[in-house]
Write an enzyme that holds these catalytic residues in place. Structure first.
Site, mmCIF file in Angstrom:
data_model
loop_
_atom_site.group_PDB
_atom_site.id
_atom_site.type_symbol
_atom_site.label_atom_id
_atom_site.label_comp_id
_atom_site.label_asym_id
_atom_site.label_seq_id
_atom_site.Cartn_x
_atom_site.Cartn_y
_atom_site.Cartn_z
ATOM 1 N N SER A 147 44.652 47.664 44.376
ATOM 2 C CA SER A 147 43.651 46.903 45.127
ATOM 3 C C SER A 147 43.448 47.517 46.506
ATOM 4 O O SER A 147 44.413 47.958 47.145
ATOM 5 C CB SER A 147 44.094 45.450 45.307
ATOM 6 O OG SER A 147 43.187 44.774 46.155
ATOM 7 N N TYR A 160 49.682 38.810 47.331
ATOM 8 C CA TYR A 160 48.853 39.639 46.453
ATOM 9 C C TYR A 160 48.856 41.099 46.916
ATOM 10 O O TYR A 160 49.102 42.016 46.129
ATOM 11 C CB TYR A 160 47.419 39.094 46.443
ATOM 12 C CG TYR A 160 46.445 39.921 45.655
ATOM 13 C CD1 TYR A 160 46.377 39.810 44.269
ATOM 14 C CD2 TYR A 160 45.594 40.830 46.283
ATOM 15 C CE1 TYR A 160 45.484 40.575 43.542
ATOM 16 C CE2 TYR A 160 44.703 41.596 45.563
ATOM 17 C CZ TYR A 160 44.645 41.472 44.197
ATOM 18 O OH TYR A 160 43.763 42.237 43.468
HETATM 19 P P1 NAP Z 1 39.709 39.045 35.852
HETATM 20 O O1 NAP Z 1 38.303 39.059 35.411
HETATM 21 O O2 NAP Z 1 40.361 37.743 36.178
HETATM 22 O O3 NAP Z 1 40.589 39.818 34.772
HETATM 23 C C1 NAP Z 1 41.989 39.795 34.812
HETATM 24 C C2 NAP Z 1 42.489 39.672 33.396
HETATM 25 O O4 NAP Z 1 43.922 39.734 33.412
HETATM 26 C C3 NAP Z 1 42.112 38.317 32.756
HETATM 27 O O5 NAP Z 1 41.667 38.523 31.439
HETATM 28 C C4 NAP Z 1 43.426 37.570 32.760
HETATM 29 O O6 NAP Z 1 43.560 36.638 31.717
HETATM 30 C C5 NAP Z 1 44.400 38.705 32.548
HETATM 31 N N1 NAP Z 1 45.754 38.318 32.884
HETATM 32 C C6 NAP Z 1 46.175 37.577 33.928
HETATM 33 N N2 NAP Z 1 47.492 37.390 33.873
HETATM 34 C C7 NAP Z 1 47.912 38.027 32.746
HETATM 35 C C8 NAP Z 1 49.174 38.175 32.117
HETATM 36 N N3 NAP Z 1 50.288 37.635 32.654
HETATM 37 N N4 NAP Z 1 49.262 38.891 30.981
HETATM 38 C C9 NAP Z 1 48.147 39.418 30.424
HETATM 39 N N5 NAP Z 1 46.925 39.298 30.956
HETATM 40 C C10 NAP Z 1 46.809 38.611 32.110
HETATM 41 O O7 NAP Z 1 39.873 39.926 37.161
HETATM 42 P P2 NAP Z 1 39.342 41.390 37.559
HETATM 43 O O8 NAP Z 1 38.575 41.235 38.793
HETATM 44 O O9 NAP Z 1 38.784 42.075 36.392
HETATM 45 O O10 NAP Z 1 40.726 42.060 37.959
HETATM 46 C C11 NAP Z 1 41.316 43.088 37.198
HETATM 47 C C12 NAP Z 1 42.348 43.769 38.064
HETATM 48 O O11 NAP Z 1 41.690 44.359 39.194
HETATM 49 C C13 NAP Z 1 43.382 42.809 38.631
HETATM 50 O O12 NAP Z 1 44.652 43.431 38.618
HETATM 51 C C14 NAP Z 1 42.913 42.604 40.048
HETATM 52 O O13 NAP Z 1 43.968 42.251 40.916
HETATM 53 C C15 NAP Z 1 42.329 43.960 40.378
HETATM 54 N N6 NAP Z 1 41.372 43.964 41.470
HETATM 55 C C16 NAP Z 1 40.138 43.414 41.322
HETATM 56 C C17 NAP Z 1 39.237 43.462 42.377
HETATM 57 C C18 NAP Z 1 37.840 42.930 42.265
HETATM 58 O O14 NAP Z 1 37.087 43.088 43.227
HETATM 59 N N7 NAP Z 1 37.468 42.317 41.163
HETATM 60 C C19 NAP Z 1 39.610 44.042 43.595
HETATM 61 C C20 NAP Z 1 40.876 44.568 43.720
HETATM 62 C C21 NAP Z 1 41.752 44.541 42.647
HETATM 63 P P3 NAP Z 1 43.099 35.106 31.962
HETATM 64 O O15 NAP Z 1 41.623 35.134 32.073
HETATM 65 O O16 NAP Z 1 43.606 34.384 30.766
HETATM 66 O O17 NAP Z 1 43.750 34.675 33.229
#
Ligand code: NAP
Length: 263
Positions: A147, A160
């Site tokens: 991140s 986080y």
């Molecule tokens: P997202 O749409 O919430 O996707 C995250 C996925 O991870 C969801 O399907 C969630 O399942 C799953 N998950 C959560 N806990 C889990 C576990 N214990 N075991 C298996 N799967 C699990 O979020 P995203 O924005 O795509 O984020 C993806 C990654 O990018 C994350 O690591 C996040 O921290 C990182 N990130 C995102 C951003 C951004 O701007 N979007 C910025 C910096 C970093 P559920 O839906 O069931 O919870």
């Protein structure tokens, strides 16, 4: 998605954690479009299945697996399931993650441990489960999703950003250890990608004054990122031609600074 963006990953088997939503979903679709067979690992069985179905519907190969990345047993079982179906996975993308937004003094030890457990320990488990097959193949590609908040710090996200900072140093260290086996390990720290996670934050008013529009106005390329932006960088890192790129932090953030900005 087109049936095949390229055949650059034909014959490869990939696992994407958190593949049922957002960035993980984008990476799963892209790796499949480039020819990889994909294990879609997610906590949510319905989302994992929907993404696998989406890939199969356009002629790709994908299999959903319900996995909690905090459980080593579940990860090992999922990796074995994919190996039995497609062969050993030599590509791993770790996108499973949870966000946290709380004043430092209000964060409980349980909340701290829960975030570290998913974001950092889950990355450790996922990598340790697949690396033996990568060593055996003398070829591997690991892309961790960290991140931008870990690069510049972020108020109300100490738990986080600390967990994601751990992912960055874990990635760099693992790259140094695995380079001799033909395995590259890189991290993509996304900066403001519009996904269900950011939509939840927007609904809760966590984007700061002006919300989404203000975040976009502060972003040099004047748009929010899409999962496809991360997926494109990820797909490059997984190619054969990226074999000299390892231990790197590949920022995909529209030029947003990595100094502290409220989200
Ligand atoms: P997202 O749409 O919430 O996707 C995250 C996925 O991870 C969801 O399907 C969630 O399942 C799953 N998950 C959560 N806990 C889990 C576990 N214990 N075991 C298996 N799967 C699990 O979020 P995203 O924005 O795509 O984020 C993806 C990654 O990018 C994350 O690591 C996040 O921290 C990182 N990130 C995102 C951003 C951004 O701007 N979007 C910025 C910096 C970093 P559920 O839906 O069931 O919870």
């Amino acid at each position: 998605m087109t049936a095949a963006a390229s055949d650059s990953l034909a014959g490869k088997v990939a696992i994407v954690t958190g593949g049922g939503s957002g960035i993980g979903r984008g990476c799963a679709l892209r790796l499949a479009a480039d020819g990889a067979k994909v294990g879609v690992f997610d906590l949510d069985p319905g989302n994992a299945k929907a993404v696998a179905d989406e890939i199969v519907a356009v002629g790709g190969a994908a299999h959903p697996v319900t996995v909690d990345v905090t459980s080593r047993e579940q990860i090992d079982a999922g990796v074995a399931e994919i190996k039995a179906l497609y062969g050993p996975a030599t590509i791993l993308v770790t996108s499973a993650g949870r966000e946290g937004f709380r004043r430092f003094l209000d964060i409980t030890a349980d909340q701290w441990n829960a975030l570290v457990s998913v974001n950092l320990t889950g990355t450790f488990h996922s990598c340790q489960a697949v690396v033996p097959d990568m060593i055996e193949a003398h070829w591997g590609r690991i892309v961790t999703i960290s991140s931008s908040s870990a690069q510049g710090g972020q108020p109300f996200m100490t738990h986080y950003s600390a967990s994601k900072g751990g992912v960055i140093t874990f990635t760099k260290s693992l790259a140094l250890e695995l380079g001799e086996f033909g395995i590259t390990v890189n991290t993509i720290p996304p900066g403001f990608i519009i996904t269900p996670m950011t939509e939840r934050n927007a609904e809760k008013g966590r984007l700061g004054p002006g919300g989404l529009d203000a975040v976009i106005a502060r972003t040099p390329v004047r748009r929010g990122g899409q999962s496809e932006d991360i997926a494109a960088a990820c797909a490059f890192l997984c190619r054969d031609e990226a074999s000299y790129v390892t231990g790197q932090i590949i920022g995909v953030n529209g030029g947003r600074t990595t100094t502290s900005t409220v989200f």
